[in-house]
Design a protein around this motif. Structure first.
Motif, mmCIF file in Angstrom:
data_model
loop_
_atom_site.group_PDB
_atom_site.id
_atom_site.type_symbol
_atom_site.label_atom_id
_atom_site.label_comp_id
_atom_site.label_asym_id
_atom_site.label_seq_id
_atom_site.Cartn_x
_atom_site.Cartn_y
_atom_site.Cartn_z
ATOM 1 N N ASP A 187 -16.615 7.404 -7.252
ATOM 2 C CA ASP A 187 -16.638 6.844 -8.609
ATOM 3 C C ASP A 187 -16.555 5.313 -8.625
ATOM 4 O O ASP A 187 -16.510 4.691 -9.677
ATOM 5 C CB ASP A 187 -15.515 7.435 -9.462
ATOM 6 C CG ASP A 187 -14.130 7.032 -8.993
ATOM 7 O OD1 ASP A 187 -13.994 6.283 -7.997
ATOM 8 O OD2 ASP A 187 -13.155 7.483 -9.632
ATOM 9 N N GLY A 188 -16.501 4.692 -7.419
ATOM 10 C CA GLY A 188 -16.448 3.240 -7.328
ATOM 11 C C GLY A 188 -15.047 2.669 -7.255
ATOM 12 O O GLY A 188 -14.876 1.469 -7.057
ATOM 13 N N SER A 189 -14.043 3.517 -7.405
ATOM 14 C CA SER A 189 -12.666 3.021 -7.309
ATOM 15 C C SER A 189 -12.352 2.669 -5.857
ATOM 16 O O SER A 189 -12.956 3.194 -4.924
ATOM 17 C CB SER A 189 -11.675 4.045 -7.853
ATOM 18 O OG SER A 189 -11.727 5.238 -7.085
ATOM 19 N N GLU A 190 -11.397 1.769 -5.682
ATOM 20 C CA GLU A 190 -11.037 1.278 -4.354
ATOM 21 C C GLU A 190 -9.621 1.692 -3.982
ATOM 22 O O GLU A 190 -8.736 1.715 -4.829
ATOM 23 C CB GLU A 190 -11.128 -0.248 -4.312
ATOM 24 C CG GLU A 190 -12.503 -0.796 -4.583
ATOM 25 C CD GLU A 190 -12.540 -2.316 -4.574
ATOM 26 O OE1 GLU A 190 -11.476 -2.967 -4.640
ATOM 27 O OE2 GLU A 190 -13.652 -2.862 -4.505
ATOM 28 N N THR A 191 -9.429 1.981 -2.705
ATOM 29 C CA THR A 191 -8.109 2.243 -2.155
ATOM 30 C C THR A 191 -7.880 1.247 -1.033
ATOM 31 O O THR A 191 -8.699 1.146 -0.111
ATOM 32 C CB THR A 191 -8.010 3.680 -1.593
ATOM 33 O OG1 THR A 191 -8.304 4.601 -2.647
ATOM 34 C CG2 THR A 191 -6.629 3.948 -1.024
ATOM 35 N N VAL A 192 -6.792 0.494 -1.105
ATOM 36 C CA VAL A 192 -6.489 -0.500 -0.083
ATOM 37 C C VAL A 192 -6.057 0.201 1.202
ATOM 38 O O VAL A 192 -5.144 1.028 1.195
ATOM 39 C CB VAL A 192 -5.386 -1.472 -0.564
ATOM 40 C CG1 VAL A 192 -4.968 -2.405 0.561
ATOM 41 C CG2 VAL A 192 -5.867 -2.256 -1.772
ATOM 42 N N ARG A 193 -6.742 -0.117 2.293
ATOM 43 C CA ARG A 193 -6.367 0.403 3.615
ATOM 44 C C ARG A 193 -5.378 -0.539 4.289
ATOM 45 O O ARG A 193 -4.440 -0.105 4.918
ATOM 46 C CB ARG A 193 -7.596 0.608 4.473
ATOM 47 C CG ARG A 193 -8.515 1.713 3.913
ATOM 48 C CD ARG A 193 -9.728 1.941 4.773
ATOM 49 N NE ARG A 193 -9.416 2.313 6.135
ATOM 50 C CZ ARG A 193 -9.342 3.546 6.594
ATOM 51 N NH1 ARG A 193 -9.534 4.568 5.775
ATOM 52 N NH2 ARG A 193 -9.091 3.782 7.862
ATOM 53 N N TRP A 194 -5.632 -1.840 4.189
ATOM 54 C CA TRP A 194 -4.680 -2.841 4.637
ATOM 55 C C TRP A 194 -4.992 -4.181 3.994
ATOM 56 O O TRP A 194 -6.096 -4.413 3.541
ATOM 57 C CB TRP A 194 -4.594 -2.960 6.157
ATOM 58 C CG TRP A 194 -5.857 -3.303 6.918
ATOM 59 C CD1 TRP A 194 -6.693 -2.428 7.543
ATOM 60 C CD2 TRP A 194 -6.418 -4.608 7.160
ATOM 61 N NE1 TRP A 194 -7.735 -3.089 8.144
ATOM 62 C CE2 TRP A 194 -7.583 -4.439 7.933
ATOM 63 C CE3 TRP A 194 -6.055 -5.899 6.803
ATOM 64 C CZ2 TRP A 194 -8.373 -5.496 8.351
ATOM 65 C CZ3 TRP A 194 -6.847 -6.960 7.217
ATOM 66 C CH2 TRP A 194 -7.982 -6.758 7.983
ATOM 67 N N SER A 195 -3.966 -5.038 3.946
ATOM 68 C CA SER A 195 -4.096 -6.357 3.354
ATOM 69 C C SER A 195 -3.143 -7.278 4.100
ATOM 70 O O SER A 195 -1.971 -6.929 4.270
ATOM 71 C CB SER A 195 -3.750 -6.292 1.866
ATOM 72 O OG SER A 195 -4.034 -7.501 1.232
ATOM 73 N N ARG A 196 -3.627 -8.450 4.534
ATOM 74 C CA ARG A 196 -2.783 -9.344 5.333
ATOM 75 C C ARG A 196 -3.370 -10.741 5.433
ATOM 76 O O ARG A 196 -4.535 -10.950 5.132
ATOM 77 C CB ARG A 196 -2.599 -8.784 6.730
ATOM 78 C CG ARG A 196 -3.919 -8.672 7.506
ATOM 79 C CD ARG A 196 -3.775 -8.528 8.983
ATOM 80 N NE ARG A 196 -3.278 -9.763 9.518
ATOM 81 C CZ ARG A 196 -2.765 -9.900 10.720
ATOM 82 N NH1 ARG A 196 -2.676 -8.875 11.514
ATOM 83 N NH2 ARG A 196 -2.342 -11.057 11.155
ATOM 84 N N GLU A 197 -2.540 -11.666 5.898
ATOM 85 C CA GLU A 197 -3.028 -12.999 6.213
ATOM 86 C C GLU A 197 -3.840 -12.886 7.502
ATOM 87 O O GLU A 197 -3.429 -12.203 8.449
ATOM 88 C CB GLU A 197 -1.858 -13.972 6.415
ATOM 89 C CG GLU A 197 -2.330 -15.386 6.680
ATOM 90 C CD GLU A 197 -1.183 -16.365 6.831
ATOM 91 O OE1 GLU A 197 -0.940 -17.132 5.890
ATOM 92 O OE2 GLU A 197 -0.541 -16.347 7.899
ATOM 93 N N LEU A 198 -4.982 -13.542 7.534
ATOM 94 C CA LEU A 198 -5.837 -13.525 8.709
ATOM 95 C C LEU A 198 -5.533 -14.741 9.586
ATOM 96 O O LEU A 198 -4.926 -15.705 9.111
ATOM 97 C CB LEU A 198 -7.312 -13.550 8.283
ATOM 98 C CG LEU A 198 -7.734 -12.428 7.325
ATOM 99 C CD1 LEU A 198 -9.151 -12.671 6.824
ATOM 100 C CD2 LEU A 198 -7.606 -11.079 7.993
ATOM 101 N N VAL A 199 -5.956 -14.698 10.834
ATOM 102 C CA VAL A 199 -5.703 -15.830 11.728
ATOM 103 C C VAL A 199 -6.670 -16.975 11.471
ATOM 104 O O VAL A 199 -6.491 -18.065 12.012
ATOM 105 C CB VAL A 199 -5.759 -15.408 13.216
ATOM 106 C CG1 VAL A 199 -4.672 -14.396 13.528
ATOM 107 C CG2 VAL A 199 -7.128 -14.897 13.595
#
Length: 183
Positions: free
Chosen positions: A66-78
């Motif tokens: 349906d186009g909805s999103e589920t966050v798998r991970w979120s973080r500061e990148l190097v």
């Protein structure tokens, strides 16, 4: 004789200008990269000027029908990625280069399915000093090693393969970050 010296000096400047050129780096902006199968998206947000860290924030999401999103991970990148590739099963994410510093630190970074860094290579880990000097396009602030390159997942998504414009191939195992003997 004076005319000859002026012509020779002008020719030398023209030749040298083809070797190194100036760069113009507009501010980095949010980017979105999708897996080839369209099931996953990787979103980057550049650092905010007020809290400049030289690093960006990344979020990997899965997409529902349906186009909805589920966050798998979120973080500061190097780094502040210039480009990124998302594996079709989202088990790995590969980023290339750092905004306004192409071809130096963080030339290739692999993240696992939880966003942890598997490996973080600078360009010297991927190419010899001779290759960097003779085959990579240099500008004032960048070593454009990926110019003209093709990049793709291979071996059932277990490796990423970079074919550089001068023929060299670099294969990196996504699970370990091990570089296969280059050809």
């Amino acid at each position: 004789m004076k005319v000859f010296i002026v012509a020779l000096a002008t020719s030398a400047l023209v030749i040298a200008s083809g070797t190194v050129s100036a760069d113009s780096w507009p501010g980095s902006r949010p980017q979105v990269y999708a897996s080839a199968n369209g099931l996953y998206r990787f979103k980057t947000r550049p650092p905010q000027l007020a809290t400049w860290s030289g690093k960006s924030h990344g979020t990997l999401v899965s997409l529902a029908p349906d186009g909805s999103e589920t966050v798998r991970w979120s973080r500061e990148l190097v780094n502040i990625p210039v480009s990124a590739f998302v594996a079709d099963d989202a088990s790995r994410l590969v980023t290339f280069d750092t905004w306004a510093k192409l071809g130096y630190e963080h030339a290739l970074v692999i993240y696992d399915d939880q966003g942890a860094v598997v490996v973080d290579y600078d360009l010297e880990a991927l190419l010899s000093a001779d290759e960097i000097a003779s085959s990579v396009v240099h500008t004032v602030s960048a070593r454009r090693w990926l110019q003209g390159a093709t990049i793709a997942f291979d071996n059932g998504g277990r490796d990423i393969v970079i074919r550089l414009q001068w023929g060299k191939r670099i294969r990196v195992a996504l699970a370990t970050g091990k570089i296969e003997a280059a050809q």
